[in-house]
Write a protein that holds these residues in place. Structure first.
Motif, PDB file in Angstrom:
ATOM      1  N   ASP A 187       0.830  -1.215   0.000  1.00 36.53           N
ATOM      2  CA  ASP A 187       0.000   0.000   0.000  1.00 36.53           C
ATOM      3  C   ASP A 187       0.861   1.261   0.000  1.00 36.53           C
ATOM      4  OD1 ASP A 187      -2.319  -1.544   0.083  1.00 36.53           O
ATOM      5  OD2 ASP A 187      -2.712  -1.147   2.219  1.00 36.53           O
ATOM      6  N   ASN A 246       3.707   1.579  -1.348  1.00 36.35           N
ATOM      7  CA  ASN A 246       4.606   1.518  -2.498  1.00 36.35           C
ATOM      8  C   ASN A 246       6.031   1.129  -2.103  1.00 36.35           C
ATOM      9  OD1 ASN A 246       4.906   1.542  -5.283  1.00 36.35           O
ATOM     10  ND2 ASN A 246       5.659   3.634  -5.288  1.00 36.35           N
ATOM     11  N   VAL A 288       3.320  -5.880  -9.707  1.00 43.09           N
ATOM     12  CA  VAL A 288       2.463  -5.495  -8.581  1.00 43.09           C
ATOM     13  C   VAL A 288       1.956  -4.070  -8.791  1.00 43.09           C
ATOM     14  CG1 VAL A 288       2.393  -5.044  -6.097  1.00 43.09           C
ATOM     15  CG2 VAL A 288       3.501  -7.112  -6.952  1.00 43.09           C
ATOM     16  N   THR A 289       2.817  -3.193  -9.246  1.00 47.93           N
ATOM     17  CA  THR A 289       2.417  -1.805  -9.500  1.00 47.93           C
ATOM     18  C   THR A 289       1.337  -1.731 -10.574  1.00 47.93           C
ATOM     19  OG1 THR A 289       4.591  -0.996  -8.844  1.00 47.93           O
ATOM     20  CG2 THR A 289       3.253   0.482 -10.183  1.00 47.93           C
ATOM     21  N   ASP A 310      -0.806  -4.107 -11.461  1.00 47.18           N
ATOM     22  CA  ASP A 310      -2.044  -4.680 -10.915  1.00 47.18           C
ATOM     23  C   ASP A 310      -2.730  -3.735  -9.937  1.00 47.18           C
ATOM     24  OD1 ASP A 310      -1.659  -6.947 -12.443  1.00 47.18           O
ATOM     25  OD2 ASP A 310      -0.889  -8.162 -10.782  1.00 47.18           O
ATOM     26  N   ARG A 311      -1.955  -3.139  -9.053  1.00 47.07           N
ATOM     27  CA  ARG A 311      -2.559  -2.232  -8.066  1.00 47.07           C
ATOM     28  C   ARG A 311      -3.090  -0.962  -8.721  1.00 47.07           C
ATOM     29  NH1 ARG A 311      -1.651  -3.296  -2.484  1.00 47.07           N
ATOM     30  NH2 ARG A 311      -2.939  -1.447  -2.224  1.00 47.07           N
ATOM     31  N   ASN A 312      -2.370  -0.413  -9.695  1.00 47.20           N
ATOM     32  CA  ASN A 312      -2.851   0.788 -10.393  1.00 47.20           C
ATOM     33  C   ASN A 312      -4.143   0.506 -11.143  1.00 47.20           C
ATOM     34  OD1 ASN A 312      -0.748   2.384  -9.447  1.00 47.20           O
ATOM     35  ND2 ASN A 312       0.484   2.127 -11.289  1.00 47.20           N
ATOM     36  N   PRO A 338      -6.943   0.736  -2.198  1.00 47.15           N
ATOM     37  CA  PRO A 338      -7.766  -0.186  -1.398  1.00 47.15           C
ATOM     38  C   PRO A 338      -8.778   0.603  -0.574  1.00 47.15           C
ATOM     39  CG  PRO A 338      -5.531  -0.047  -0.507  1.00 47.15           C
ATOM     40  CD  PRO A 338      -5.550   0.748  -1.765  1.00 47.15           C
ATOM     41  N   PHE A 396     -11.364  -2.575  -3.840  1.00 49.33           N
ATOM     42  CA  PHE A 396     -10.546  -1.500  -4.373  1.00 49.33           C
ATOM     43  C   PHE A 396     -11.450  -0.444  -5.004  1.00 49.33           C
ATOM     44  CE2 PHE A 396      -7.571  -5.028  -4.162  1.00 49.33           C
ATOM     45  CZ  PHE A 396      -6.417  -4.422  -3.700  1.00 49.33           C
ATOM     46  N   GLU A 435      -6.817 -10.718  -2.336  1.00 54.27           N
ATOM     47  CA  GLU A 435      -5.441 -10.252  -2.182  1.00 54.27           C
ATOM     48  C   GLU A 435      -4.724 -11.339  -1.397  1.00 54.27           C
ATOM     49  OE1 GLU A 435      -3.481  -5.936  -1.226  1.00 54.27           O
ATOM     50  OE2 GLU A 435      -5.274  -6.486  -0.115  1.00 54.27           O
ATOM     51  N   LEU A 465      -3.046 -10.575  -6.773  1.00 51.45           N
ATOM     52  CA  LEU A 465      -4.433 -10.105  -6.746  1.00 51.45           C
ATOM     53  C   LEU A 465      -5.199 -10.937  -7.750  1.00 51.45           C
ATOM     54  CD1 LEU A 465      -3.405  -6.392  -6.857  1.00 51.45           C
ATOM     55  CD2 LEU A 465      -4.542  -7.489  -4.923  1.00 51.45           C
TER      56      LEU A 465
END
Length: 173
Positions: free
Chosen positions: A73, A75, A101-102, A104-106, A111, A144, A153, A172
């Protein structure tokens, strides 16, 4: 595509610990194997002491997984990789791990909430798709900003040869 496969391979690995390699006791209950063709065997009844040890390990593992997720979370994805199992590091480079990971999270956004953790254990034999060893997965149903439904997650840990649980994956799904 190759990068996603590497990340997924790393995420399949499952055990318990933190990025700083927190030590824990191995599970005492028989673990599932990666051999799907064999019939399931009923596990023997656990003693109260074994149930208490598993409950403590579940709590410790969930706390460790939450710490890993907090790092993601914030970064601090590279720090997660730095403290990870050598097994994971062989499957995915630090740069590829951070990149995937970046991405996927972007794609999912920030969250919004996380539900109750679910802990599972696995044991994989040599020669399979996942490197041999004991693993613990901690999955959180996470909502998210850009998703209508929660996404699983997953933080995975592996019991390394030095008997320390280390991160072996984050994904994810």
């Amino acid at each position: 595509m190759k990068n996603r496969k590497l990340l997924l391979a790393a995420a399949l690995l499952a055990c318990a610990g933190t990025a700083s390699a927190q030590q824990a006791q191995p599970a005492r209950a028989p673990a599932a194997t990666a051999r799907p063709a064999q019939p399931a065997q009923q596990a023997p009844a656990l003693t109260p002491q074994q149930r208490a040890a598993l409950a403590k390990q579940d709590a410790d593992t969930t706390k460790a997984a939450a710490q890993v997720i907090q790092m993601v979370d914030a970064n601090r994805i590279g720090e997660v990789w730095d403290g990870a199992s050598a097994t994971m590091k062989k499957l995915v480079s630090k740069d590829e791990f951070i990149k995937q990971v970046t991405i996927d999270r972007n794609r999912l956004g920030a969250p919004a909430s996380r539900g109750q953790a679910v802990v599972s254990r696995s044991q994989f034999e040599a020669g399979g798709q996942v490197p041999a060893g004991l693993y613990i997965n901690v999955g959180f149903p996470t909502k998210f900003a850009k998703t209508a439904q929660p996404v699983r997650e997953l933080v995975s840990f592996r019991l390394d040869e030095d008997k320390v649980w280390r991160v072996s994956g984050y994904s994810l799904r």
